[in-house]
Design a protein around this motif. Structure first.
Motif, PDB file in Angstrom:
ATOM      1  N   ASP A   1      12.197  -4.854  -2.253  1.00 34.97           N
ATOM      2  CA  ASP A   1      13.143  -5.050  -3.347  1.00 34.97           C
ATOM      3  C   ASP A   1      14.153  -6.130  -2.981  1.00 34.97           C
ATOM      4  OD1 ASP A   1      14.313  -4.114  -5.925  1.00 34.97           O
ATOM      5  OD2 ASP A   1      16.001  -3.609  -4.612  1.00 34.97           O
ATOM      6  N   GLN A   2      14.656  -6.072  -1.764  1.00 39.93           N
ATOM      7  CA  GLN A   2      15.610  -7.080  -1.292  1.00 39.93           C
ATOM      8  C   GLN A   2      14.998  -8.479  -1.359  1.00 39.93           C
ATOM      9  OE1 GLN A   2      16.645  -6.074   2.724  1.00 39.93           O
ATOM     10  NE2 GLN A   2      18.267  -4.661   2.145  1.00 39.93           N
ATOM     11  N   LEU A   3      13.750  -8.570  -0.915  1.00 34.03           N
ATOM     12  CA  LEU A   3      13.086  -9.870  -0.844  1.00 34.03           C
ATOM     13  C   LEU A   3      12.896 -10.462  -2.237  1.00 34.03           C
ATOM     14  CD1 LEU A   3      11.843 -11.580   1.446  1.00 34.03           C
ATOM     15  CD2 LEU A   3       9.641 -10.607   0.849  1.00 34.03           C
TER      16      LEU A   3
ATOM     17  N   GLU B   1       0.609   6.409 -10.867  1.00 30.37           N
ATOM     18  CA  GLU B   1       1.911   6.742 -10.321  1.00 30.37           C
ATOM     19  C   GLU B   1       2.999   5.976 -11.068  1.00 30.37           C
ATOM     20  OE1 GLU B   1      -0.679   5.761  -8.640  1.00 30.37           O
ATOM     21  OE2 GLU B   1      -1.127   7.227  -7.078  1.00 30.37           O
ATOM     22  N   PRO B   2       4.126   6.645 -11.338  1.00 30.58           N
ATOM     23  CA  PRO B   2       5.197   5.944 -12.047  1.00 30.58           C
ATOM     24  C   PRO B   2       5.856   4.890 -11.158  1.00 30.58           C
ATOM     25  CG  PRO B   2       5.912   8.129 -11.381  1.00 30.58           C
ATOM     26  CD  PRO B   2       4.454   8.041 -11.044  1.00 30.58           C
ATOM     27  N   VAL B   3       6.417   3.885 -11.807  1.00 35.00           N
ATOM     28  CA  VAL B   3       7.155   2.845 -11.084  1.00 35.00           C
ATOM     29  C   VAL B   3       8.578   3.343 -10.907  1.00 35.00           C
ATOM     30  CG1 VAL B   3       8.051   0.502 -11.242  1.00 35.00           C
ATOM     31  CG2 VAL B   3       5.720   1.002 -11.970  1.00 35.00           C
ATOM     32  N   THR B   4       9.030   3.461  -9.648  1.00 29.24           N
ATOM     33  CA  THR B   4      10.349   4.045  -9.424  1.00 29.24           C
ATOM     34  C   THR B   4      11.405   2.984  -9.140  1.00 29.24           C
ATOM     35  OG1 THR B   4       9.735   4.377  -7.131  1.00 29.24           O
ATOM     36  CG2 THR B   4       9.493   6.264  -8.579  1.00 29.24           C
ATOM     37  N   TRP B   5      10.991   1.742  -8.980  1.00 35.06           N
ATOM     38  CA  TRP B   5      11.961   0.663  -8.773  1.00 35.06           C
ATOM     39  C   TRP B   5      12.047  -0.170 -10.043  1.00 35.06           C
ATOM     40  CZ3 TRP B   5      14.718  -0.331  -4.201  1.00 35.06           C
ATOM     41  CH2 TRP B   5      14.374   0.482  -3.114  1.00 35.06           C
ATOM     42  N   GLU B   6      13.251  -0.611 -10.360  1.00 35.49           N
ATOM     43  CA  GLU B   6      13.398  -1.509 -11.493  1.00 35.49           C
ATOM     44  C   GLU B   6      12.961  -2.894 -11.039  1.00 35.49           C
ATOM     45  OE1 GLU B   6      16.838  -3.528 -14.058  1.00 35.49           O
ATOM     46  OE2 GLU B   6      17.350  -1.588 -13.156  1.00 35.49           O
ATOM     47  N   LEU B   7      12.010  -3.477 -11.759  1.00 37.45           N
ATOM     48  CA  LEU B   7      11.477  -4.770 -11.327  1.00 37.45           C
ATOM     49  C   LEU B   7      12.307  -5.895 -11.928  1.00 37.45           C
ATOM     50  CD1 LEU B   7       7.688  -3.932 -11.796  1.00 37.45           C
ATOM     51  CD2 LEU B   7       8.991  -3.967  -9.667  1.00 37.45           C
ATOM     52  N   PRO B   8      12.789  -6.827 -11.100  1.00 39.05           N
ATOM     53  CA  PRO B   8      13.566  -7.947 -11.640  1.00 39.05           C
ATOM     54  C   PRO B   8      12.670  -8.888 -12.442  1.00 39.05           C
ATOM     55  CG  PRO B   8      13.192  -8.238  -9.289  1.00 39.05           C
ATOM     56  CD  PRO B   8      12.644  -6.891  -9.643  1.00 39.05           C
ATOM     57  N   PRO B   9      13.271  -9.753 -13.268  1.00 39.47           N
ATOM     58  CA  PRO B   9      12.466 -10.589 -14.168  1.00 39.47           C
ATOM     59  C   PRO B   9      11.523 -11.549 -13.449  1.00 39.47           C
ATOM     60  CG  PRO B   9      14.840 -10.971 -14.470  1.00 39.47           C
ATOM     61  CD  PRO B   9      14.712  -9.892 -13.469  1.00 39.47           C
ATOM     62  N   ASN B  10      11.821 -11.906 -12.201  1.00 35.51           N
ATOM     63  CA  ASN B  10      10.908 -12.845 -11.540  1.00 35.51           C
ATOM     64  C   ASN B  10       9.640 -12.166 -11.032  1.00 35.51           C
ATOM     65  OD1 ASN B  10      12.677 -11.613  -9.663  1.00 35.51           O
ATOM     66  ND2 ASN B  10      12.091 -13.087  -8.087  1.00 35.51           N
ATOM     67  N   VAL B  11       9.568 -10.831 -11.140  1.00 37.59           N
ATOM     68  CA  VAL B  11       8.277 -10.173 -10.936  1.00 37.59           C
ATOM     69  C   VAL B  11       7.551 -10.284 -12.274  1.00 37.59           C
ATOM     70  CG1 VAL B  11       7.093  -7.997 -10.477  1.00 37.59           C
ATOM     71  CG2 VAL B  11       9.134  -8.598  -9.175  1.00 37.59           C
ATOM     72  N   TYR B  12       6.714 -11.311 -12.427  1.00 38.19           N
ATOM     73  CA  TYR B  12       6.143 -11.574 -13.746  1.00 38.19           C
ATOM     74  C   TYR B  12       4.966 -10.656 -14.051  1.00 38.19           C
ATOM     75  CZ  TYR B  12       2.257 -14.158 -11.625  1.00 38.19           C
ATOM     76  OH  TYR B  12       1.143 -14.498 -10.900  1.00 38.19           O
ATOM     77  N   ARG B  13       4.421 -10.037 -12.976  1.00 42.96           N
ATOM     78  CA  ARG B  13       3.323  -9.107 -13.224  1.00 42.96           C
ATOM     79  C   ARG B  13       3.309  -8.043 -12.130  1.00 42.96           C
ATOM     80  NH1 ARG B  13      -2.200 -11.539 -12.315  1.00 42.96           N
ATOM     81  NH2 ARG B  13      -1.721 -12.929 -14.045  1.00 42.96           N
ATOM     82  N   HIS B  14       3.002  -6.830 -12.540  1.00 45.06           N
ATOM     83  CA  HIS B  14       2.833  -5.757 -11.562  1.00 45.06           C
ATOM     84  C   HIS B  14       1.548  -5.019 -11.898  1.00 45.06           C
ATOM     85  CE1 HIS B  14       3.263  -1.289 -11.079  1.00 45.06           C
ATOM     86  NE2 HIS B  14       3.073  -1.719  -9.852  1.00 45.06           N
ATOM     87  N   THR B  15       0.668  -4.913 -10.923  1.00 43.13           N
ATOM     88  CA  THR B  15      -0.599  -4.211 -11.141  1.00 43.13           C
ATOM     89  C   THR B  15      -0.721  -3.080 -10.133  1.00 43.13           C
ATOM     90  OG1 THR B  15      -1.507  -6.401 -11.563  1.00 43.13           O
ATOM     91  CG2 THR B  15      -3.071  -4.579 -11.474  1.00 43.13           C
ATOM     92  N   ALA B  16      -0.969  -1.884 -10.623  1.00 44.45           N
ATOM     93  CA  ALA B  16      -1.266  -0.768  -9.722  1.00 44.45           C
ATOM     94  C   ALA B  16      -2.777  -0.719  -9.550  1.00 44.45           C
ATOM     95  CB  ALA B  16      -0.745   0.538 -10.302  1.00 44.45           C
ATOM     96  N   PHE B  17      -3.228  -0.872  -8.324  1.00 43.85           N
ATOM     97  CA  PHE B  17      -4.668  -0.893  -8.055  1.00 43.85           C
ATOM     98  C   PHE B  17      -5.061   0.448  -7.445  1.00 43.85           C
ATOM     99  CE2 PHE B  17      -8.545  -1.678  -5.818  1.00 43.85           C
ATOM    100  CZ  PHE B  17      -9.193  -2.661  -6.538  1.00 43.85           C
ATOM    101  N   PRO B  18      -5.790   1.278  -8.190  1.00 44.44           N
ATOM    102  CA  PRO B  18      -6.083   2.623  -7.669  1.00 44.44           C
ATOM    103  C   PRO B  18      -7.202   2.619  -6.637  1.00 44.44           C
ATOM    104  CG  PRO B  18      -7.047   2.348  -9.841  1.00 44.44           C
ATOM    105  CD  PRO B  18      -6.348   1.058  -9.523  1.00 44.44           C
TER     106      PRO B  18
ATOM    107  N   GLU C   1       0.856  -1.192   0.000  1.00 45.42           N
ATOM    108  CA  GLU C   1       0.000   0.000   0.000  1.00 45.42           C
ATOM    109  C   GLU C   1       0.890   1.239   0.000  1.00 45.42           C
ATOM    110  OE1 GLU C   1      -2.650   0.528   3.343  1.00 45.42           O
ATOM    111  OE2 GLU C   1      -3.028   2.614   2.782  1.00 45.42           O
ATOM    112  N   GLY C   2       0.867   1.961  -1.098  1.00 45.52           N
ATOM    113  CA  GLY C   2       1.597   3.232  -1.163  1.00 45.52           C
ATOM    114  C   GLY C   2       3.105   3.104  -1.015  1.00 45.52           C
ATOM    115  N   THR C   3       3.656   1.934  -1.296  1.00 43.63           N
ATOM    116  CA  THR C   3       5.116   1.796  -1.197  1.00 43.63           C
ATOM    117  C   THR C   3       5.655   1.184  -2.488  1.00 43.63           C
ATOM    118  OG1 THR C   3       4.776  -0.297  -0.025  1.00 43.63           O
ATOM    119  CG2 THR C   3       5.211   1.649   1.307  1.00 43.63           C
ATOM    120  N   TYR C   4       6.291   0.017  -2.366  1.00 45.92           N
ATOM    121  CA  TYR C   4       6.895  -0.668  -3.503  1.00 45.92           C
ATOM    122  C   TYR C   4       5.861  -0.928  -4.584  1.00 45.92           C
ATOM    123  CZ  TYR C   4       9.766  -4.214  -5.853  1.00 45.92           C
ATOM    124  OH  TYR C   4      10.481  -4.925  -6.758  1.00 45.92           O
ATOM    125  N   PRO C   5       6.176  -0.808  -5.835  1.00 45.40           N
ATOM    126  CA  PRO C   5       7.433  -0.300  -6.404  1.00 45.40           C
ATOM    127  C   PRO C   5       7.316   1.166  -6.841  1.00 45.40           C
ATOM    128  CG  PRO C   5       6.185  -1.471  -8.073  1.00 45.40           C
ATOM    129  CD  PRO C   5       5.298  -1.360  -6.863  1.00 45.40           C
TER     130      PRO C   5
END
Lengths: 516, 484
Positions: A28-30, A50-67, A13-17
């Motif tokens: 990110d470490q995890l 909101e823009p994604v400010t962290w570079e997502l590694p390849p094992n993050v296969y999906r990222h969804t921003a839920f407004p 919530e309101g943090t990563y990424p």
């Protein structure tokens, strides 16, 4: 489909990424620490843009921003029997929050609302005039305290809207074969609670700060009226407790947080502390002390860090040792310029301005710790601060305030003083500055404490095992022991020696010889 | 540490300040002393845990609590403190914020820049002069109206799209929408005007093309909040139009005075757009943006209101042919009144917000709202009446202002204002439906020759006004319609 433990949905919530900060660093470490696990990141955000400010590694296969904000697609409002059923559910839900005597159950109410949310009908139903009138009817019941605050129509509208937005994540669906890992309490647990109830998805809850305490502090002087604040905080309190009761496992980042978790009804046997970790390779031993005796501090320039106490303590130290300098590393976040001005004024009043420097944000954080003979932490609230274990990893002696998990992190490898006590902080600092041997010894002890107990490797490994355990996989490591109960773990650390030897930082340690 | 979506509102100001212990105050009971120091914070708390949160944020540890206060932890101490202090329900600090505050001069300026372009017709009249067209109408009427309506509809939709992006805080995407949409709209309405022009109406088609370009530039400037630029662009033409009252200007000068604002507005619009950093325009990524279809009702709303205003101005001409006078004062009064109308819409919103804050029952709120609507609508009609009377007195050769014409005009004004009110509350579909139906019926009556505009106009507008008033009553009496 049962979970394999290699598929995790991380709920933020309101943090990563999207945002930088302690919790995001931890996420990110995890994620990077477990390349073999597929991560689906579901991030609750404001607008969803909101823009994604962290570079997502390849094992993050999906990222969804839920407004949580913004408009929802218009749906047909509930009518007739459907509407009556919703109003009945909604009124019970409200009563469970506002009238503890009513005997209504928040958990059942939330599941019923989740069913509607999953069908895409909840937002429209909550925005109806009937739902508004339900709240106005309930909170003016004479036996409720909230009635004495004389809530207005505007209050009802505001409270209903805030609830409607807060409940939107109930509609988010998670893959059925994953482990749901909420990295904070509160709204991020909503999709996990629904997935656990309807699809049998295991639910892991990690807390860094104390979500509910932050909500209490956030709404305290907020713009909301008493009735609105009362409803919203009741909601957060009940949701928080529900998360604690329902989670299959709760992993606070320090023992101190357990107090709030147990208070909120978390079963003691389902709380397992997993400390934050640091990579000792990235924060190597900083070498000899700086030529000029220096106090170093690293963090955001923010009132919660109580830099006023630090500056007062520094003035007292300087009265004894005039050559000591204070270097403050870290950004002044937007909106905190006033606070920095206040600090500068205080330093001027104390006549120590010339000894203090504001270094701003730096890229090489390790050098900030290296810059100090002693590293300071003066916060009035902390979880398990990265800045402290990083400084310890650099082999620096520390003086820190006794808040959150600080005492657990420092142990006997640094000095801990009560918060908001400049005189005691100065006394401890002087003790370290005047005794080079003691200081060096504490620094060495600090580094070995980090290497023993607070490595990133250990922290990530703890979660790797927890994922497998929650997924019901057979034990991958034959002798499983609780991950981060430090005292109990010394034998295990020795057992793991051959495993851990492969890690690069152990080579460095072996040559350095400072640990064993 | 953990993030919050309401983070923006948190931060330093929310950290509680507990007054430090006064050295001279020695209380018999340390908890009483603490309760006294924290009285305000405790009185406003909603739960004992809030007090515990405040204690902890002040750096008070359980060890300190045990030695100083003899309580086990912050929760126990907080419960004790919460019980010792009586609850108070402080109202929100500071005056209630009014998000609907609007400056009157800004609204009047908008009304002015809506109305001033009408002077182009005055200035350009000799250029358009010619024998009546194939329908017996003054030369150029059809292409000019076709171009104006097309441009108006297109630009209403485009403005909505730009505002929707701006509402999401995405200025580059708004600018991108305008960069594509404005020229497209100009070309489209110029082509429509050309297609609608008959033999010998080429100069009218040219005029319509200029009008199309102007509308596109004005849309850009208004969406980006550059009303002042637009006013500056229109000044030379305004001066020229004023001069025609006394002087007969040569055609070349008239053309120049028409082209100058056109060039200026276009240049200002280009400058305004180049001032916005380029972005992906929201199209290149998958982040959700406003749907194109969402702007369609706004375009239709533009169509409906546009037809109503034009009908009020030139309805007579269509019915009676080239010989009759254009009701220019009516059109000018309607467009000028859009400025005060906008301001009154804001007034209504801020008054109804005050009503929400003052009422404790749904019925009380409904009553307060009905009152506010009556005052605002009444105010608008008085202004429209005054402008019309003033315009008729000042305009050379204006048609006589009879009771029937005045009633029709005021009813049209009521339709426009209530429709705008509904639109501002998101009920754009019903507002557009009523306006389009009313406009459609009027055009149909003209085309079939059923009834004279003098009577058809007021009757249709009257029915539409009643329908809209009913809708307003049904919708805006509900508190849920007034979400900020």
């Amino acid at each position: 489909m049962p979970s394999s433990g290699r598929h995790v949905t991380m709920l933020t919530e309101g943090t990563y990424p999207h945002i930088h900060g302690g919790v995001s660093t931890w996420c990110d470490q995890l994620v990077r620490g477990m390349p073999e696990v597929d991560f689906n990141v579901l991030a609750l955000t404001g607008s969803g843009r909101e823009p994604v400010t962290w570079e997502l590694p390849p094992n993050v296969y999906r990222h969804t921003a839920f407004p949580l904000w913004g408009t929802v697609p218009a749906r047909r409002p509930l009518l007739g029997k459907e509407r009556r059923r919703f109003i009945d559910v909604y009124e019970r839900f409200l009563l469970s929050m506002l009238d503890p005597e009513s005997g209504c159950d928040f958990t059942q109410g939330l599941y019923a609302l989740a069913r509607l949310a999953r069908a895409g009908r909840l937002s429209a139903a909550m925005r109806s005039e009937a739902a508004l009138r339900s709240l106005m009817w309930i909170w003016t019941m004479p036996h409720l305290q909230i009635a004495a605050a004389r809530p207005t129509v505007h209050d009802a509208l505001t409270a209903t809207d805030l609830l409607e937005h807060a409940l939107r994540p109930l509609a988010a669906r998670l893959p059925e074969d994953c482990v749901a890992h909420a990295v904070s309490s509160g709204l991020a647990t909503l999709p996990a609670l629904a997935a656990q109830h309807f699809d049998g998805v295991p639910f892991l809850l990690t807390e860094h700060g104390i979500y509910l305490r932050e909500r209490y502090l956030g709404y305290r002087t907020g713009e909301q009226s008493w009735p609105v604040k009362s409803v919203i905080l009741s909601f957060y309190r009940e949701l928080n407790s529900m998360g604690y009761r329902q989670a299959d496992l709760i992993t606070p980042c320090n023992q101190y947080n357990r107090r709030w978790e147990e208070r909120g009804g978390a079963p003691v046997d389902r709380i397992r502390t997993v400390y934050n970790g640091v990579d000792p390779n990235l924060f190597p031993h900083a070498g000899p002390d700086p030529a000029v005796p220096t106090l170093s501090w690293c963090g955001r320039v923010d009132p919660i860090k109580d830099l006023e106490t630090l500056i007062r303590a520094y003035a007292m130290v300087r009265a004894e040792l005039p050559e000591v300098r204070l270097r403050l590393f870290g950004p002044v976040p937007a909106g905190n310029a006033d606070y920095r001005t206040r600090l500068e004024k205080l330093a001027a009043e104390l006549g120590v301005s010339d000894g203090i420097s504001y270094e701003g944000r730096i890229s090489d954080v390790a050098s900030a710790y290296a810059a100090g003979s002693v590293v300071m932490l003066s916060s009035i609230s902390e979880g398990f601060p990265f800045s402290l274990i990083e400084a310890m990893s650099c082999g620096r002696a520390t003086v820190s305030t006794d808040v959150g998990g600080v005492r657990e992190a420092v142990g006997d490898a640094g000095l801990v003083v009560p918060p908001r006590e400049p005189a005691l902080m100065a006394e401890a600092t002087l003790a370290l500055l005047r005794d080079d041997t003691y200081r060096t010894e504490l620094g060495a002890r600090a580094r070995s404490r980090v290497v023993d107990q607070f490595t990133l490797h250990r922290s990530v490994d703890g979660f790797r095992r927890i994922y497998l355990e929650l997924a019901g996989s057979p034990e991958p490591v034959p002798r499983y022991a609780p991950v981060a109960e430090p005292r109990a773990e010394v034998p295990q650390a020795l057992d793991d020696w051959t495993l851990e030897l492969v890690d690069p930082w152990y080579r460095e340690l072996a040559s350095d010889g400072s640990v064993w | 540490m953990s993030g919050s979506l309401w983070l923006g509102k948190e931060g330093q100001d929310t950290l509680p300040f507990i007054p430090r212990q006064r050295p001279h105050a020695v209380a018999a009971d340390p908890i009483d002393e603490l309760a006294d120091r924290m009285e305000e914070l405790i009185a406003a708390a909603v739960h004992p845990d809030e007090v515990a949160a405040i204690l902890e944020s002040d750096g008070m540890t359980d060890a300190h609590i045990r030695t100083t206060y003899g309580r086990q932890d912050s929760f126990e101490l907080a419960e004790d403190l919460y019980a010792r202090v009586e609850r108070r329900y402080p109202s929100v600090a500071g005056p209630a914020a009014d998000p609907w505050h609007a400056a009157l001069p800004a609204c009047l300026l908008r009304g002015l820049v809506f109305a001033l372009p009408g002077l182009a017709y005055v200035l350009g009249a000799p250029l358009l002069a010619g024998p009546p067209d194939r329908f017996g109408l003054p030369a150029g009427t059809v292409p000019l109206l076709a171009g104006a309506v097309t441009g108006w509809v297109w630009n209403q939709g485009l403005s909505h799209r730009a505002y929707a992006w701006l509402g999401l805080g995405d200025r580059p995407a708004a600018a991108a929408a305008l960069r594509t949409g404005a020229p497209l709209g100009a070309v489209l309405s110029a082509l429509v005007a050309l297609a609608a022009s008959g033999p010998g109406e080429l100069s009218a088609a040219g005029f319509a093309a200029g009008q199309a370009v102007y509308l596109a530039a004005a849309t850009v400037l208004l969406a980006l909040g550059r009303e002042r630029d637009l006013l500056v662009a229109l000044l030379p033409m305004t001066a020229g139009a004023a001069a025609t009252v006394a002087l007969d200007l040569p055609d070349l000068l008239r053309t120049a005075l028409l082209l100058l604002p056109l060039a200026a507005a276009t240049a200002f619009a280009r400058r305004a757009l180049s001032g916005v950093p380029g972005g992906d325009g929201g199209a290149a990524d998958d982040r959700p943006g406003p749907r194109l279809a969402a702007s369609v009702p706004y375009a239709l709303f533009g169509l409906g209101t546009g037809v109503l205003v034009l009908y009020a101005a030139v309805g007579d001409v269509f019915a009676d042919g080239a010989g009759s006078a254009v009701a220019a004062p009516s059109a000018v009064a309607l467009t000028l009144s859009m400025g005060p109308a906008e301001w009154l819409l804001y007034r209504f919103r801020s008054e109804s917000l005050a009503g929400l804050r003052a009422s404790t029952t749904a019925y009380g709120f409904r009553k307060a709202t009905a009152n506010t609507i009556a005052v605002c609508l009444g105010g608008y009609l008085v202004i429209l009446f005054a402008l019309t009377v003033l315009g008729t007195l000042l305009w050379p050769g204006a048609p006589e202002l009879g009771a029937l014409r005045l009633t029709g005009l005021l009813l049209t004004g009521m339709v426009l204002w209530t429709a705008l009110l509904l639109q501002s509350f998101g009920a754009v579909r019903s507002a557009a439906a009523v306006c389009c139906t009313a406009g459609g019926v009027q055009v149909l009556a003209l085309a079939t020759g059923a009834g004279h505009p003098r009577t058809v106009g007021p009757v249709v507008a009257g029915v539409a006004a009643v329908v809209l008033a009913a809708l307003v009553g049904a919708l805006l009496g509900r508190a849920t319609a007034h979400r900020v």
